[in-house]
Write a protein that holds these residues in place. Structure first.
Motif, PDB file in Angstrom:
ATOM      1  N   ALA A  17      -0.038   5.167   0.407  1.00 26.57           N
ATOM      2  CA  ALA A  17      -1.258   5.919   0.560  1.00 26.57           C
ATOM      3  C   ALA A  17      -1.534   7.314   0.002  1.00 26.57           C
ATOM      4  CB  ALA A  17      -1.257   6.314   2.313  1.00 26.57           C
TER       5      ALA A  17
ATOM      6  N   TYR B 260      -0.854   4.008   9.479  1.00 30.01           N
ATOM      7  CA  TYR B 260      -0.767   3.083   8.476  1.00 30.01           C
ATOM      8  C   TYR B 260       0.600   2.889   8.070  1.00 30.01           C
ATOM      9  CZ  TYR B 260      -1.395   0.727   4.076  1.00 30.01           C
ATOM     10  OH  TYR B 260      -1.272   0.094   3.019  1.00 30.01           O
ATOM     11  N   THR B 261       0.902   1.621   7.687  1.00 26.19           N
ATOM     12  CA  THR B 261       2.008   1.192   6.830  1.00 26.19           C
ATOM     13  C   THR B 261       1.775   0.042   5.897  1.00 26.19           C
ATOM     14  OG1 THR B 261       4.426   0.708   7.088  1.00 26.19           O
ATOM     15  CG2 THR B 261       3.091  -0.305   8.766  1.00 26.19           C
ATOM     16  N   GLY B 262       2.148   0.044   4.823  1.00 24.00           N
ATOM     17  CA  GLY B 262       1.966  -0.855   3.758  1.00 24.00           C
ATOM     18  C   GLY B 262       2.653  -2.148   3.973  1.00 24.00           C
TER      19      GLY B 262
ATOM     20  N   GLY C 181       0.810  -1.238   0.045  1.00 25.48           N
ATOM     21  CA  GLY C 181       0.129   0.069  -0.048  1.00 25.48           C
ATOM     22  C   GLY C 181       0.625   1.432   0.074  1.00 25.48           C
TER      23      GLY C 181
ATOM     24  N   TRP D  75      -4.060   7.299  -2.553  1.00 17.36           N
ATOM     25  CA  TRP D  75      -5.598   6.708  -2.244  1.00 17.36           C
ATOM     26  C   TRP D  75      -6.520   7.872  -2.402  1.00 17.36           C
ATOM     27  CZ3 TRP D  75      -4.579   3.334   2.655  1.00 17.36           C
ATOM     28  CH2 TRP D  75      -3.877   2.317   2.563  1.00 17.36           C
TER      29      TRP D  75
ATOM     30  N   HIS E 297      -8.937   8.299  -0.164  1.00 16.39           N
ATOM     31  CA  HIS E 297      -9.013   8.838   1.122  1.00 16.39           C
ATOM     32  C   HIS E 297      -7.899   8.649   2.086  1.00 16.39           C
ATOM     33  CE1 HIS E 297     -13.351   8.649   0.237  1.00 16.39           C
ATOM     34  NE2 HIS E 297     -13.091   7.508  -0.244  1.00 16.39           N
ATOM     35  N   LYS E 298      -7.725   9.230   3.219  1.00 18.35           N
ATOM     36  CA  LYS E 298      -6.500   9.434   3.904  1.00 18.35           C
ATOM     37  C   LYS E 298      -6.467   8.062   4.670  1.00 18.35           C
ATOM     38  CE  LYS E 298      -6.045  14.122   5.196  1.00 18.35           C
ATOM     39  NZ  LYS E 298      -5.663  15.139   6.437  1.00 18.35           N
ATOM     40  N   PRO E 299      -5.148   7.446   4.919  1.00 19.20           N
ATOM     41  CA  PRO E 299      -5.102   6.078   5.553  1.00 19.20           C
ATOM     42  C   PRO E 299      -5.160   6.141   7.101  1.00 19.20           C
ATOM     43  CG  PRO E 299      -2.924   7.109   5.082  1.00 19.20           C
ATOM     44  CD  PRO E 299      -4.209   8.186   4.268  1.00 19.20           C
TER      45      PRO E 299
END
Length: 158
Positions: A38, A49-51, A36, A41, A43-45
């Motif tokens: 972000a 968040y970390t992919g 992921g 994206w 929308h905000k994560p």
């Protein structure tokens, strides 16, 4: 005596081919799994968040599929590949081997929702399956597959 030796050698070659095929498929699935990002994206994560969760959730098992999801992050896939090594080394011809990703969004990724995997992860690997099998069998025949296993499972090649 010669027949028994031939049978033992053939069985060992079959087991090695199964391990090589499993390792190559595992490497492709984990390596192709999107991580992921972000910044792309809509929308905000979520905070913090970390992919890498999808990549870390590939689970390899023999006999029955793994259930549940793993709360791990593996951005480069090396820990996931390494974790599968002992299961792959125990695989034998005739085993039913499962590679599953139980995250709720795995199906969406496979359907092309990720810009990093627009044709999915599994579908692309299925297309290459015949080549993977041929390469593994040829590797067993010429002895190169054994040297791949001697190097270990920690690095994947796409």
């Amino acid at each position: 005596m010669q027949i028994a030796e031939f049978i033992a050698k053939t069985k060992a070659s079959q087991d090695l081919a199964v391990r090589a095929i499993t390792m190559k498929i595992d490497n492709k699935l984990v390596g192709r799994s999107p991580v992921g990002d972000a910044k792309f994206w809509k929308h905000k994560p979520p905070t913090g968040y970390t992919g890498g969760r999808f990549r870390a959730n590939w689970q390899l098992s023999i006999g029955s599929p793994s259930a549940g999801v793993r709360e791990l992050i593996d951005k480069d896939g090396s820990a996931t590949i390494a974790a599968h090594g002992s299961t792959i080394s125990a695989a034998k011809a005739g085993d039913v081997i499962f590679l599953v990703n139980n995250l709720p969004y795995a199906k969406r990724i496979e359907e092309g929702w990720s810009r990093q995997a627009p044709v999915g992860v599994v579908a692309l690997t299925v297309v290459e399956f015949r080549t993977i099998v041929d390469d593994a069998v040829n590797g067993v025949r010429n002895g190169t597959t054994a040297s791949e296993f001697a190097q270990g499972y920690s690095t994947y090649k796409l």
